[in-house]
Design a protein around this motif. Structure first.
Motif, PDB file in Angstrom:
ATOM      1  N   GLY A   7     -10.664  11.752 -11.268  1.00 14.28           N
ATOM      2  CA  GLY A   7      -9.524  11.369 -10.574  1.00 14.28           C
ATOM      3  C   GLY A   7      -9.347  10.125 -10.121  1.00 14.28           C
ATOM      4  N   GLY A   8      -8.802   9.257 -10.774  1.00 14.34           N
ATOM      5  CA  GLY A   8      -9.010   7.639 -10.431  1.00 14.34           C
ATOM      6  C   GLY A   8      -7.565   7.242  -9.508  1.00 14.34           C
ATOM      7  N   GLY A   9      -6.726   8.151  -8.697  1.00 15.95           N
ATOM      8  CA  GLY A   9      -5.898   7.387  -7.647  1.00 15.95           C
ATOM      9  C   GLY A   9      -6.747   7.120  -6.722  1.00 15.95           C
ATOM     10  N   ILE A  10      -5.833   6.827  -5.702  1.00 12.75           N
ATOM     11  CA  ILE A  10      -6.289   6.034  -4.213  1.00 12.75           C
ATOM     12  C   ILE A  10      -7.606   6.823  -3.927  1.00 12.75           C
ATOM     13  N   ILE A  11      -7.568   7.942  -3.757  1.00 17.35           N
ATOM     14  CA  ILE A  11      -8.612   8.893  -3.185  1.00 17.35           C
ATOM     15  C   ILE A  11      -9.780   8.775  -3.957  1.00 17.35           C
ATOM     16  N   GLY A  12      -9.648   9.157  -5.139  1.00 17.58           N
ATOM     17  CA  GLY A  12     -10.956   8.890  -5.877  1.00 17.58           C
ATOM     18  C   GLY A  12     -11.424   7.511  -6.264  1.00 17.58           C
ATOM     19  N   CYS A  13     -10.708   6.756  -6.404  1.00 17.29           N
ATOM     20  CA  CYS A  13     -11.335   5.148  -6.317  1.00 17.29           C
ATOM     21  C   CYS A  13     -12.053   4.947  -4.856  1.00 17.29           C
ATOM     22  N   PRO A  34      -6.465   3.758 -13.173  1.00 17.44           N
ATOM     23  CA  PRO A  34      -6.406   3.775 -12.008  1.00 17.44           C
ATOM     24  C   PRO A  34      -4.985   3.655 -11.511  1.00 17.44           C
ATOM     25  N   GLY A  35      -4.441   4.415 -10.776  1.00 20.83           N
ATOM     26  CA  GLY A  35      -3.269   4.463  -9.876  1.00 20.83           C
ATOM     27  C   GLY A  35      -1.970   4.946 -10.895  1.00 20.83           C
ATOM     28  N   ALA A  36      -2.409   5.566 -11.732  1.00 24.83           N
ATOM     29  CA  ALA A  36      -1.268   6.018 -12.923  1.00 24.83           C
ATOM     30  C   ALA A  36      -0.369   7.067 -12.195  1.00 24.83           C
ATOM     31  N   GLU A  37      -0.610   7.706 -11.376  1.00 29.10           N
ATOM     32  CA  GLU A  37       0.315   8.756 -10.744  1.00 29.10           C
ATOM     33  C   GLU A  37       0.552   8.491  -9.448  1.00 29.10           C
ATOM     34  N   ILE A  81      -8.175  -9.942  -4.808  1.00 28.25           N
ATOM     35  CA  ILE A  81      -6.827  -9.146  -4.669  1.00 28.25           C
ATOM     36  C   ILE A  81      -6.334  -8.993  -3.247  1.00 28.25           C
ATOM     37  N   ASP A  82      -5.280  -9.717  -3.156  1.00 27.77           N
ATOM     38  CA  ASP A  82      -4.447  -9.702  -1.739  1.00 27.77           C
ATOM     39  C   ASP A  82      -3.636  -8.079  -1.909  1.00 27.77           C
ATOM     40  N   VAL A  83      -3.827  -7.379  -1.167  1.00 33.59           N
ATOM     41  CA  VAL A  83      -3.203  -5.905  -1.300  1.00 33.59           C
ATOM     42  C   VAL A  83      -1.958  -6.084  -0.108  1.00 33.59           C
ATOM     43  N   GLU A  84      -1.507  -7.144   0.240  1.00 34.51           N
ATOM     44  CA  GLU A  84      -0.432  -7.401   0.946  1.00 34.51           C
ATOM     45  C   GLU A  84      -0.199  -6.584   2.143  1.00 34.51           C
ATOM     46  N   HIS A  85      -1.239  -6.529   3.208  1.00 29.10           N
ATOM     47  CA  HIS A  85      -1.204  -5.737   4.028  1.00 29.10           C
ATOM     48  C   HIS A  85      -0.280  -6.478   5.067  1.00 29.10           C
ATOM     49  N   VAL A  86       0.874  -5.931   5.428  1.00 29.29           N
ATOM     50  CA  VAL A  86       2.165  -6.636   6.299  1.00 29.29           C
ATOM     51  C   VAL A  86       2.006  -5.749   7.767  1.00 29.29           C
ATOM     52  N   THR A  87       2.137  -6.520   8.900  1.00 35.37           N
ATOM     53  CA  THR A  87       1.834  -6.071   9.988  1.00 35.37           C
ATOM     54  C   THR A  87       3.193  -6.357  10.987  1.00 35.37           C
ATOM     55  N   ARG A  88       4.446  -6.262  10.373  1.00 36.31           N
ATOM     56  CA  ARG A  88       5.397  -6.758  11.174  1.00 36.31           C
ATOM     57  C   ARG A  88       6.095  -5.523  11.802  1.00 36.31           C
ATOM     58  N   TRP A 147       2.292  -1.909   6.359  1.00 38.76           N
ATOM     59  CA  TRP A 147       2.427  -1.343   4.947  1.00 38.76           C
ATOM     60  C   TRP A 147       1.724  -2.159   4.112  1.00 38.76           C
ATOM     61  N   VAL A 148       1.401  -1.858   2.786  1.00 37.83           N
ATOM     62  CA  VAL A 148       0.427  -2.810   1.631  1.00 37.83           C
ATOM     63  C   VAL A 148       1.089  -2.058   0.549  1.00 37.83           C
ATOM     64  N   ASN A 149       0.665  -3.014  -0.405  1.00 37.61           N
ATOM     65  CA  ASN A 149       1.123  -2.952  -1.999  1.00 37.61           C
ATOM     66  C   ASN A 149       0.145  -1.887  -2.521  1.00 37.61           C
ATOM     67  N   ASN A 150       0.667  -0.757  -2.388  1.00 35.83           N
ATOM     68  CA  ASN A 150      -0.443   0.310  -2.913  1.00 35.83           C
ATOM     69  C   ASN A 150      -0.839   0.268  -4.486  1.00 35.83           C
ATOM     70  N   GLN A 151       0.060  -0.239  -5.387  1.00 35.16           N
ATOM     71  CA  GLN A 151      -0.357  -0.753  -6.659  1.00 35.16           C
ATOM     72  C   GLN A 151      -1.740  -1.626  -6.632  1.00 35.16           C
ATOM     73  N   ARG A 152      -1.440  -2.701  -5.767  1.00 32.99           N
ATOM     74  CA  ARG A 152      -2.472  -3.648  -5.740  1.00 32.99           C
ATOM     75  C   ARG A 152      -3.851  -2.783  -5.135  1.00 32.99           C
ATOM     76  N   LEU A 153      -3.542  -2.186  -4.046  1.00 34.86           N
ATOM     77  CA  LEU A 153      -4.750  -1.592  -3.412  1.00 34.86           C
ATOM     78  C   LEU A 153      -5.661  -0.535  -4.200  1.00 34.86           C
ATOM     79  N   VAL A 154      -5.055   0.322  -5.151  1.00 38.10           N
ATOM     80  CA  VAL A 154      -5.545   1.108  -5.933  1.00 38.10           C
ATOM     81  C   VAL A 154      -6.471   0.294  -7.175  1.00 38.10           C
ATOM     82  N   ILE A 155      -5.859  -0.604  -7.414  1.00 35.04           N
ATOM     83  CA  ILE A 155      -6.661  -1.716  -8.491  1.00 35.04           C
ATOM     84  C   ILE A 155      -7.605  -2.244  -7.693  1.00 35.04           C
ATOM     85  N   ALA A 156      -7.480  -2.681  -6.458  1.00 31.69           N
ATOM     86  CA  ALA A 156      -8.543  -3.272  -5.731  1.00 31.69           C
ATOM     87  C   ALA A 156      -9.607  -2.430  -5.414  1.00 31.69           C
TER      88      ALA A 156
END
Ligand SMILES: Cc1cc2nc3c(=O)[nH]c(=O)nc-3n(C[C@H](O)[C@H](O)[C@H](O)COP(=O)(O)OP(=O)(O)OC[C@H]3O[C@@H](n4cnc5c(N)ncnc54)[C@H](O)[C@@H]3O)c2cc1C
Length: 368
Positions: A7-13, A34-37, A81-88, A147-156
């Motif tokens: 499984g190459g989702g966020i948990i597996g990766c 990775p991140g397909a689901e 890769i910038d995972v866009e970790h926003v802390t606002r 919040w983060v950009n999860n698509q970028r996070l899983v690829i990273a």
């Protein structure tokens, strides 16, 4: 130690990455990319505080939240890769004076300081987030909800895993776990046997199917979530806004995410007119100016859900070397760093290093 992660989702990766860094020889098998689901479909909110009393789940969530600044910096350094970790912070709109009073009580919670919890009156709401509808009487503001950009996070995570030595086998579908003499010996994927001393199932909503391949039973189900995004240029909102019916996540990339449904419809892969109409109606009622923005995308994903809504983490009872990490339901992006750390420690030392009683797979295996 030779480990097969399925499984190459966020948990597996994320877990493959941590295991490789700890010195394991890891093969990560993903049937698509990775991140397909679910991990590619999420909104990426990192909001660990629950409404109820502190619990082991909340502890897990807060521990993961605390890891995020380091994870984002580390992944950027290793992959670019910038995972866009926003802390606002997130605004929770309130519509009655009683709700505003309750928010004041919550702001006084022991975690109030670390999470920067504030109760806003009407004037403060207008000041900080002027686009909210006039019927919003106040708000609870949680500066610590990120919040983060999860698509970028899983690829990273996937790229960092490969850089740490993980063999990524994408496009390969596992049909069964090989169990011999009470021990997991590997998996069969598209007719090919892939051996390992340890097998970790991180197959999200599909984990029950693989558990069934060796005669086990795990009641994991998909909970479909539908979402859409709006073109958010120039931006209408500065903060994430989270109401009962809808949440709104402004991404640095210029998208505003509008989510999400929670539906029990099995694996019906569809974006429906009713869901999108409902999300849009709730979003426009909350922030009228959104009615003029263009719709950029719609999508769905299958959240992995267990009947008690808690993650399933740990060794599979009765099969040595077989482990499960799934059922993160609405919080898998938030929980990925701590899950990866916890599973790595547990697999390598036999001890999880945290209170995991609520999460162990045997709670279902023994309950028929
Ligand atoms: C609309 C929506 C919004 C969400 N918003 C948030 C949020 O804001 N914050 C948050 O923390 N969480 C959120 N979530 C939840 C989060 O997305 C999930 O909890 C998380 O992605 C689960 O990750 P996973 O790796 O377990 O599962 P998945 O991402 O589903 O990964 C499982 C992988 O296993 C692969 N696989 C399955 N079977 C096999 C097989 N037999 N062989 C090989 N590969 C296989 C699949 O292809 C898939 O890639 C949201 C989810 C949805 C749907």
């Amino acid at each position: 130690m030779k480990i097969v992660v399925v499984g190459g989702g966020i948990i597996g990766c994320a877990t493959a990455y941590e295991l490789a860094r700890a010195g394991c020889a890891v093969t990560l098998i993903e049937r698509a990319t990775p991140g397909a689901e679910a991990s590619g479909a999420a909104a990426g909110m990192l909001a660990p505080l629950g409404d109820s009393a502190p619990s082991p789940f909340e502890e897990l969530a807060i521990a993961s939240w605390r890891l995020y600044p380091k994870v984002a910096a580390e992944l950027r350094e290793q992959t670019g890769i910038d995972v866009e970790h926003v802390t606002r912070g997130t605004v929770y709109p309130l519509f009655t004076i009683e709700d505003v009073r309750l928010a004041e009580t919550r702001a006084a919670r022991h975690l109030g300081k670390e999470f920067g919890i504030e109760a806003w009156d009407t004037a403060e709401v207008r000041d900080h987030e002027p686009a909210l509808a006039p019927n919003v009487r106040g708000a609870m503001f949680v500066r610590g909800d990120h919040w983060v950009n999860n698509q970028r996070l899983v690829i990273a995570y996937a790229q960092a895993a490969v850089a740490a030595g993980v063999t990524l086998r994408a496009g390969l579908s596992v049909s069964r776990v090989v169990v011999e003499s009470g021990r997991a010996r590997g998996v069969v994927a598209d007719g090919e046997r892939v051996d390992g001393d340890v097998v970790l199932l991180a197959t999200g909503a599909w984990t029950g199917q693989l558990v069934a391949s060796f005669g086990g039973r795990l009641p994991i189900e998909p909970k479909r979530g539908q979402m859409l995004s709006l073109a958010h240029v120039p931006p209408v909102l500065r903060h994430c806004v989270h109401a009962e019916e809808v949440y709104l996540v402004p991404r640095p990339s210029g998208e505003l995410l509008v989510g999400a449904t929670v539906e029990r419809v099995g694996f019906q892969g569809a974006v429906t007119a009713r869901a999108i109409a409902g999300l849009l109606a709730a979003a426009i009622e909350l922030v009228p100016a959104l009615g003029d923005l263009a719709i950029s995308r719609t999508w769905y994903g299958f959240r992995p859900w267990a009947p008690d809504s808690l993650p399933v983490l740990g060794p599979w009872p009765g099969v040595d070397g077989l482990w499960v990490a799934t059922a993160h339901f609405r919080n898998g992006i938030l929980l990925a760093p701590i899950t990866a750390q916890l599973m790595t420690t547990w697999i390598m030392t036999g001890k999880p290093g945290m209170d995991v009683r609520d999460f162990r797979p045997d709670r279902f295996v023994n309950a028929r």
